[in-house]
Design an enzyme around this catalytic site. Structure first.
Site, PDB file in Angstrom:
ATOM      1  N   GLY A   1      37.574  35.857  44.250  1.00  0.00           N
ATOM      2  CA  GLY A   1      36.321  36.612  43.967  1.00  0.00           C
ATOM      3  C   GLY A   1      36.086  36.435  42.468  1.00  0.00           C
TER       4      GLY A   1
ATOM      5  N   LEU B   1      32.902  41.407  38.999  1.00  0.00           N
ATOM      6  CA  LEU B   1      33.520  42.012  37.564  1.00  0.00           C
ATOM      7  C   LEU B   1      34.921  42.369  37.602  1.00  0.00           C
ATOM      8  CD1 LEU B   1      30.620  44.780  36.895  1.00  0.00           C
ATOM      9  CD2 LEU B   1      30.970  42.629  35.885  1.00  0.00           C
TER      10      LEU B   1
ATOM     11  N   ARG C   1      25.540  61.136  45.153  1.00  0.00           N
ATOM     12  CA  ARG C   1      24.944  60.380  46.056  1.00  0.00           C
ATOM     13  C   ARG C   1      24.874  60.987  47.418  1.00  0.00           C
ATOM     14  NH1 ARG C   1      26.136  54.468  43.736  1.00  0.00           N
ATOM     15  NH2 ARG C   1      24.976  54.287  41.913  1.00  0.00           N
TER      16      ARG C   1
ATOM     17  N   HIS D   1      25.507  51.465  51.249  1.00  0.00           N
ATOM     18  CA  HIS D   1      25.833  50.693  49.741  1.00  0.00           C
ATOM     19  C   HIS D   1      27.246  50.127  49.610  1.00  0.00           C
ATOM     20  CE1 HIS D   1      24.917  49.796  45.522  1.00  0.00           C
ATOM     21  NE2 HIS D   1      25.576  50.665  45.158  1.00  0.00           N
TER      22      HIS D   1
ATOM     23  N   GLU E   1      36.280  47.106  44.119  1.00  0.00           N
ATOM     24  CA  GLU E   1      35.987  47.569  45.458  1.00  0.00           C
ATOM     25  C   GLU E   1      36.871  47.113  46.573  1.00  0.00           C
ATOM     26  OE1 GLU E   1      31.849  48.243  48.026  1.00  0.00           O
ATOM     27  OE2 GLU E   1      31.916  46.890  46.425  1.00  0.00           O
TER      28      GLU E   1
ATOM     29  N   LEU F   1      31.256  49.561  38.298  1.00  0.00           N
ATOM     30  CA  LEU F   1      31.316  48.626  37.437  1.00  0.00           C
ATOM     31  C   LEU F   1      32.613  48.963  36.209  1.00  0.00           C
ATOM     32  CD1 LEU F   1      27.722  48.038  36.274  1.00  0.00           C
ATOM     33  CD2 LEU F   1      28.841  47.222  38.243  1.00  0.00           C
TER      34      LEU F   1
END
Length: 665
Positions: free
Chosen positions: A40, A43, A337, A429, A453, A469
């Site tokens: 991967g 970030l 959220r 998401h 993640e 991030l």
């Protein structure tokens, strides 16, 4: 097996510092003898690859895209959190830690989260040094904006392109190491299995997606940085290629999976327009700084808007329900959220949705245009400005902050959001669940790490905005480079890991047989046929609202769908060419297995947490009897939580958990 999180003893604020002072290190001269594979290049993976190579390790970096800069991190929009307190509004390491744990419904691992908050300030310095063009105020200092779930402004941003700019920073750092020969880059390569030798992760099996060649790659440690699995729902804000395969393969080789059912439902996404869609589009949460969320108060107005006989701009203030401001006056539109998502769904379920499908609420910037416009008129010494001039001046300020987001919305929806309110609706998401890791970010397979993640540790049941991030870069730049050295210190005399062992041979054989099955199976249905069916089951029965009855049905349906997939899937083309359907077939096969585990995990959690509302069995009249009143669903909204419980739970929650059997095998 006992899960040992290896959390250091002592006060939470001292754990990371004391730990770094006592772990093993690898001499700079010895790092050149050690190989590390990083799967991967987002970030987390990009920053880890660049940093490990800078330290002197030999890094092999794998991306299924044509370039590291194509990683899905590029799609992040709104910002990155850091506890620098540049605004002087009371922010601190502790407050960032507390907000993150509270936002996750007290289900995060506190020691990891405190470390995350602690290193957050370093991330900004690192990125500024790389040339990341963060927004600045009129004096040239770095600017901040606020995000949902907090009472301070701690989010650094680059317009609505923060993920892109941060990824380009990490990519430039990678390129420097590629040029030095310290990173060997494998674009268009997908990891299809991890190889475990004598109980340790010693390499991977990868497929060259262009030629179809199956390759063996060895290393002294393997780092999984492959992102999340939101595409198990088919429709999500993730890139269409985002998948669970790397994490799932290490799980099937013995790594534990944690919290698979915790999925973040993002509140500000462009609503779906039909069954033909293959993905959804995110509108940054930063828009909630200046946009007010509302639905009509009266159902007659809702009907008129849906029919097109009335425009939303025709409704007066007293005809609008700014429901978040009404329910949560302290936070208003900047609630977390999960709270915003559930509230939007509740209003739409009650019949107040404003689009044709009844699945949309308004995000309105008219008040911001007026507020900013009046301020600019004062600054520019314009006396008695007209309403049109005020609106024009205000729109210029909003355009400077969010212009690319407004442009993106207009291109997709074909409506000008400067003239009519945006329509938004919650969508899948981010995934808080992932591969279980200890304090070192190591999985239960020695030598196999999971960062960003791909792991489960930092966000509990719900992630605060702008923290993805932060975690990805914290893990890659400032955590893994320390902790992996403690493990690799024992490998300085191991020498190169051979790829000619029986373990590599067996892993390659398994991968090859699976590919041959897909190519040779002459079924009747496409890969997308199964993916869409899985997504509908997941959204309908494992989505924002869940109940035991629905989850039990979901488990049966997914099991039957998986059986049908292996009998009737059809993959055109060959295995010796670029074959996107073949790659997708393997990913959907993994999603089908994950989906079943997902539903089983949700079934045993008889609670409402994060974006997920747990209901009891349906009553005869079809109405769900709620476990709790809506406004007390989560720990966030519950006002009676113990004030000190958050600080020292990690020893109780994560030390020496006895796991009797794996949830899915």
């Amino acid at each position: 097996m006992a899960l040992d999180s290896k959390i250091p003893k002592g006060p939470i604020k001292d754990k990371w510092t004391d730990y770094k002072n006592h772990i093993n290190l690898v001499n700079p001269a010895n790092k050149r003898h050690i190989d590390v594979i990083v799967v991967g290049t987002g970030l987390a993976g990009g920053s880890a690859s660049a940093t490990l190579a800078e330290l002197g390790y030999n890094v092999k970096s794998f991306a299924y895209q044509d370039s590291p800069r194509r990683a899905h991190s590029i799609a992040a929009q709104g910002g990155i959190n850091a506890a620098k307190n540049y605004q002087g509004d009371g922010d601190s390491t502790y407050r960032l830690f507390y907000d993150t744990v509270k936002g996750g419904d007290y289900r995060s691992r506190e020691a990891n989260v405190y470390r995350l908050a602690e290193v957050s300030a370093n991330i900004i310095d690192q990125c500024v040094a790389q040339g990341v063009p963060f927004a600045r105020d009129y004096g040239g200092l770095l600017d901040n904006r606020s995000f949902g779930g907090v009472l301070v402004s701690r989010t650094f941003y680059a317009k609505g392109q923060t993920g892109q700019q941060l990824l380009l920073g990490a990519y430039s750092a990678m390129n420097r190491q590629i040029a030095r020969g310290k990173i060997e880059m494998f674009n268009r390569h997908e990891m299809l299995d991890v190889v475990v030798v004598d109980g340790k992760a010693r390499g991977i099996i990868a497929r060259n997606l262009v030629t179809g060649e199956i390759e063996r790659h060895s290393a002294h440690a393997v780092v999984i940085a492959s992102g999340g699995y939101g595409n198990v729902y088919f429709l999500s804000t993730n890139a269409m290629g985002s998948n669970v395969t790397a994490g799932w393969k290490v799980h099937k080789k013995g790594a534990y999976f944690a919290n698979p059912c915790y999925t973040q439902i993002h509140p500000t996404c462009i609503p779906r327009s039909g069954d033909y869609q293959s993905k959804l589009t995110l509108m940054s949460e930063s828009l909630r700084n200046d946009g007010r969320i509302w639905v009509p108060k009266n159902l007659d107005d809702v009907k008129a808007i849906r029919e097109g006989s009335k425009k939303p701009t025709e409704l007066t203030e007293d005809q609008r329900d700014y429901y978040l401001e009404r329910r949560y006056p302290a936070f208003g539109n900047l609630v977390p959220r999960d709270v915003a998502s559930r509230a939007a769904k509740e209003r739409c379920d009650a019949g107040y949705g404003v689009n044709a499908t009844g699945e949309a609420v308004y995000l309105d910037f008219a008040a911001s245009f007026e507020r900013y416009g009046k301020e600019q008129a004062k600054i520019q010494n314009i006396s008695n400005p007209s309403e049109a001039k005020i609106k024009e001046l205000g729109q210029e300020i909003v355009k400077a902050k969010y212009g690319n987001l407004f442009q993106m919305y207009e291109k997709i929806v074909d409506e000008n959001p400067y003239e009519t309110p945006m329509m938004i609706y919650p969508a899948v998401h981010y995934t808080m669940g992932g591969v279980w890791v200890d304090y070192n970010l190591m999985t239960t397979i020695p030598g196999c790490y999971a960062i960003g993640e791909a792991n489960f540790s930092d966000h509990g049941a719900n992630r605060l905005g702008a923290s993805a991030l932060m975690q990805g870069l914290a893990d890659g730049y400032f955590v893994l480079p320390y902790t992996i050295g403690d493990y690799l210190a024992d490998d300085i005399r191991t020498g190169k890991i051979s790829t000619e062992s029986s373990e590599f041979e067996a892993a390659e054989k398994e991968v090859t047989e699976r590919i041959e099955f897909f190519i040779n199976n002459k079924g009747t249905h496409s890969v997308d046929y199964y993916h869409k069916k899985l997504g509908k089951i997941m959204w309908d029965k494992c989505g924002m609202s869940r109940n035991a009855e629905g989850l039990e049905i979901a488990i049966e349906e997914i099991s039957a769908l998986r059986k049908d997939f292996w009998q009737n899937v059809n993959v055109p083309g060959t295995s010796t060419e670029y074959n996107e359907q073949l790659a997708k077939a393997g990913r959907v096969a993994d999603f089908l297995e994950l989906g079943e585990l997902f539903a089983k995990d949700a079934l045993v959690r008889e609670e409402s947490a994060g974006g997920h509302f747990r209901e009891e069995h349906q009553t005869e009249d079809g109405e769900a009897k709620r476990i709790k009143e809506f406004q007390f669903v989560s720990a966030w909204e519950y006002k009676g939580e113990p004030k000190d419980a958050v600080l020292h739970k990690e020893e109780l929650a994560y030390e020496n958990i006895e796991v009797k059997e794996r949830s899915y095998k």
